[in-house]
Design a protein around this motif. Sequence first.
Motif, PDB file in Angstrom:
ATOM      1  N   GLY A  29      44.032  41.628  66.894  1.00 47.45           N
ATOM      2  CA  GLY A  29      44.108  41.415  68.331  1.00 47.45           C
ATOM      3  C   GLY A  29      44.137  42.402  69.466  1.00 47.45           C
ATOM      4  O   GLY A  29      44.219  42.555  70.366  1.00 47.45           O
ATOM      5  N   THR A  34      40.235  40.209  68.691  1.00 51.44           N
ATOM      6  CA  THR A  34      40.119  39.093  68.446  1.00 51.44           C
ATOM      7  C   THR A  34      40.964  38.755  69.745  1.00 51.44           C
ATOM      8  O   THR A  34      41.817  39.698  69.826  1.00 51.44           O
ATOM      9  N   TYR A  35      40.732  37.823  69.927  1.00 49.26           N
ATOM     10  CA  TYR A  35      42.375  36.548  70.598  1.00 49.26           C
ATOM     11  C   TYR A  35      43.344  37.615  69.793  1.00 49.26           C
ATOM     12  O   TYR A  35      43.776  37.948  68.403  1.00 49.26           O
ATOM     13  N   GLN A  36      44.672  38.093  70.767  1.00 47.94           N
ATOM     14  CA  GLN A  36      45.786  38.559  70.333  1.00 47.94           C
ATOM     15  C   GLN A  36      47.025  37.828  69.855  1.00 47.94           C
ATOM     16  O   GLN A  36      47.027  36.626  70.855  1.00 47.94           O
TER      17      GLN A  36
END
Length: 84
Positions: A29, A34-36
Motif C-alpha cells: 500500500g 493497492t489501497y494503503q
Amino acid sequence: INFGAILWYAFLGTFISAMVVSLLIYLVGAIGLTYQLSLIESFSFGALISATDPVSVLVIFKEMKADRHLYAMVFGESIFNDAV
C-alpha cells in the motif's frame, strides 16, 4: 507426540506469519500498488489471515496414510492455532 514442537509451530509460526503478511500488506500500500492501510489496519488483517485451518491437509494425510506422528503434529498445531 512432541508437545513442545506443536506449541512452537502454533504460536511462533502464527506470529511470524502475521508479521510477514502485515508488513507486506503495509508496504504494498505504501508504494501505491493497492489501497494503503494504516499500520494498525495492516497488523489487524495480518493477524486474522494468519490463523489458517489445515483441515484439507489433514484429509489428504488421512487418504495418503501419512505417518501418524506427522498427522498428530499438524492436528495439534491446528488446534492451538485456532486458539491463538
